[in-house]
Design a protein around this motif. Structure first.
Motif, mmCIF file in Angstrom:
data_model
loop_
_atom_site.group_PDB
_atom_site.id
_atom_site.type_symbol
_atom_site.label_atom_id
_atom_site.label_comp_id
_atom_site.label_asym_id
_atom_site.label_seq_id
_atom_site.Cartn_x
_atom_site.Cartn_y
_atom_site.Cartn_z
ATOM 1 N N LEU A 1 42.451 43.164 44.158
ATOM 2 C CA LEU A 1 42.628 41.841 43.563
ATOM 3 C C LEU A 1 41.308 41.318 43.011
ATOM 4 C CD1 LEU A 1 44.919 40.179 46.278
ATOM 5 C CD2 LEU A 1 45.638 40.971 44.018
ATOM 6 N N ARG A 2 40.234 41.573 43.739
ATOM 7 C CA ARG A 2 38.908 41.100 43.300
ATOM 8 C C ARG A 2 38.503 41.771 41.991
ATOM 9 N NH1 ARG A 2 33.472 42.145 43.281
ATOM 10 N NH2 ARG A 2 33.813 44.308 43.927
ATOM 11 N N GLN A 3 38.687 43.070 41.891
ATOM 12 C CA GLN A 3 38.275 43.792 40.693
ATOM 13 C C GLN A 3 39.052 43.322 39.459
ATOM 14 O OE1 GLN A 3 38.602 47.979 41.582
ATOM 15 N NE2 GLN A 3 36.898 47.958 43.028
ATOM 16 N N ILE A 4 40.361 43.111 39.618
ATOM 17 C CA ILE A 4 41.150 42.609 38.481
ATOM 18 C C ILE A 4 40.686 41.203 38.107
ATOM 19 C CG2 ILE A 4 43.461 42.047 37.630
ATOM 20 C CD1 ILE A 4 44.587 44.061 39.632
ATOM 21 N N SER A 5 40.375 40.377 39.111
ATOM 22 C CA SER A 5 39.917 39.005 38.858
ATOM 23 C C SER A 5 38.567 39.000 38.142
ATOM 24 C CB SER A 5 39.811 38.240 40.178
ATOM 25 O OG SER A 5 41.057 38.155 40.829
ATOM 26 N N VAL A 6 37.664 39.884 38.550
ATOM 27 C CA VAL A 6 36.361 39.988 37.892
ATOM 28 C C VAL A 6 36.538 40.385 36.431
ATOM 29 C CG1 VAL A 6 34.219 41.335 37.794
ATOM 30 C CG2 VAL A 6 35.063 40.490 39.996
ATOM 31 N N GLU A 7 37.404 41.351 36.199
ATOM 32 C CA GLU A 7 37.644 41.844 34.842
ATOM 33 C C GLU A 7 38.137 40.737 33.916
ATOM 34 O OE1 GLU A 7 40.975 44.635 32.632
ATOM 35 O OE2 GLU A 7 40.471 45.069 34.731
ATOM 36 N N ALA A 8 38.991 39.886 34.430
ATOM 37 C CA ALA A 8 39.636 38.901 33.563
ATOM 38 C C ALA A 8 38.988 37.523 33.567
ATOM 39 C CB ALA A 8 41.103 38.766 33.964
ATOM 40 N N PHE A 9 38.392 37.123 34.705
ATOM 41 C CA PHE A 9 38.031 35.705 34.843
ATOM 42 C C PHE A 9 36.615 35.456 35.349
ATOM 43 C CE2 PHE A 9 42.645 36.068 35.529
ATOM 44 C CZ PHE A 9 43.080 35.290 34.459
ATOM 45 N N PHE A 10 35.740 36.441 35.295
ATOM 46 C CA PHE A 10 34.383 36.241 35.817
ATOM 47 C C PHE A 10 33.724 35.035 35.161
ATOM 48 C CE2 PHE A 10 29.807 36.868 35.960
ATOM 49 C CZ PHE A 10 29.622 37.095 37.311
#
Length: 395
Positions: free
Chosen positions: A205-214
């Motif tokens: 979940l963290r990796q997808i969140s970083v990819e999209a919303f950092f």
């Protein structure tokens, strides 16, 4: 002192209990202590997938009571009487012109656009399964099955609020007021939300969140440790929100002044409707979601609460209502247990609270029952059944 309103004040109690909410004046049974809009709220993703239509901003149920009743009872021919008691107003609904997400009013659309939706709007990619937000939502649904108790979208909306804010420090401050758990408690909370493989699932979940919303201004939220803390924050402070067009219709029907015979027929119809809803849908009656509330999050638990949370407007606005008279300086407590759970044995209540909220209750009821046997209500019921069987055999 963290926050104050006319009727209440948030105070630090001690390092163990943290904050508490205290009355600033005399309150009478039935008084609305305060009403509060959340800092952020979102519909649960499984509810959305199951076609519970709700305003993306305020979570107001968007189906008419009849539409909702037909869907949830799987009876397309169902006709509700007294349809004037339904408050749904489809003629007022509006959509985001880019992604077609639905809002109950132009006002809610503008609130969403001004605070977070410009960041989250998927435009024509709304139905694209490869869009990062779609991937994140699908990953969440594959990890956190119903009944949901939290949502990854609370985290994402919090990030979006910061990304879209003109004053990012002020936006970040919105979320700093919520209680933080210890590292060990954080792991327990996230484990409870995500299950046995929570570390791998949380990292995905963290990796997808970083990819999209950092976002640079809150880059600490996106580190493994920060994301866990961020996740635990919503697990600790998130308040369930339930909205239902059927509930509003039934409440308004109950207030109708009708002849006695007509009233009895209506009550019978509503009882049967709820029986059918329970049989077909079970716990999925409401369009449910979760929110973070500044004042409510300071309310501690008691097995004999002096206040309860209600959602009187069929949206995310929360009302705290006094269940009994409350004196000035008295702590205001709600129950984290439903009414049935509060009637269970002390051991059952404590077990549930430790497993779900990581504390042991020391309310007056628990202290009065401190010498009770350490057995759960299920064990008590089994013992009673065994005793009844033995008495039957003796006879």
């Amino acid at each position: 002192m963290a926050a104050c309103s006319n009727n209440v004040e948030i105070r630090i109690i001690d390092t163990r209990k943290g904050k508490g909410l205290f009355a600033q004046m005399s309150l009478k049974e039935g008084d609305v202590i305060f009403e509060e809009q959340p800092v952020v709220s979102t519909q649960f993703l499984w509810n959305e997938m199951y076609k519970y239509l709700a305003c993306e901003y305020c979570l107001q149920s968007l189906e008419t009571a009849e539409e909702m009743s037909r869907r949830l009872t799987q009876n397309p021919a169902l006709v509700l009487p007294y349809q004037q008691c339904c408050e749904a107003r489809p003629s007022e609904y509006v959509v985001c012109p880019d992604c077609q997400v639905v809002y109950c009013s132009e006002k809610c659309l503008q609130f969403a656009l001004s605070s977070y939706h410009r960041v989250l709007c998927m435009g024509s990619s709304k139905n694209d399964p490869e869009h990062p937000l779609s991937r994140l939502q699908e990953a969440w649904r594959n990890i956190h099955y119903p009944p949901e108790t939290a949502s990854i979208m609370l985290l994402i909306k919090m990030v979006a609020i910061v990304k879209q804010a003109k004053n990012k420090e002020e936006a970040i401050q919105l979320f700093s007021q919520f209680a933080k758990a210890t590292v060990n408690e954080e792991e327990q909370i996230v484990h409870k939300l995500l299950g046995a493989e929570f570390k791998d699932q949380l990292e995905m979940l963290r990796q997808i969140s970083v990819e999209a919303f950092f976002e640079d201004s809150v880059q600490q939220w996106f580190t493994p440790e920060g994301f866990q803390s961020f996740f635990a924050l919503i697990g600790t402070n998130g308040q369930g929100i339930g909205t239902s067009s059927i509930g509003v219709w039934a409440r308004n029907c109950d207030a109708l002044e009708l002849p006695e015979e007509e009233k009895a027929e209506l009550d019978k119809f509503i009882d049967k409707l709820y029986d059918d809803l329970d049989r077909v849908t079970g716990t999925f009656l409401n369009s449910e979601g979760s929110g973070l509330y500044k004042l409510q999050s300071a309310c501690n638990h008691s097995c004999v609460p002096n206040a309860e949370i209600r959602f009187p407007y069929n949206n995310h606005i929360l009302a705290l209502v006094a269940l009994k008279d409350i004196a000035p300086e008295e702590e205001i407590c709600i129950s984290y247990l439903d009414e049935c759970e509060r009637e269970r044995s002390r051991h059952s209540r404590q077990k549930y609270l430790r497993e779900n909220y990581l504390f042991s209750c020391t309310c007056e009821k628990c202290l009065a029952q401190a010498e009770d046997p350490d057995i759960t209500s299920e064990e008590e019921e089994e013992e009673e059944m065994e005793q009844m069987e033995e008495e039957g055999e003796d006879q």
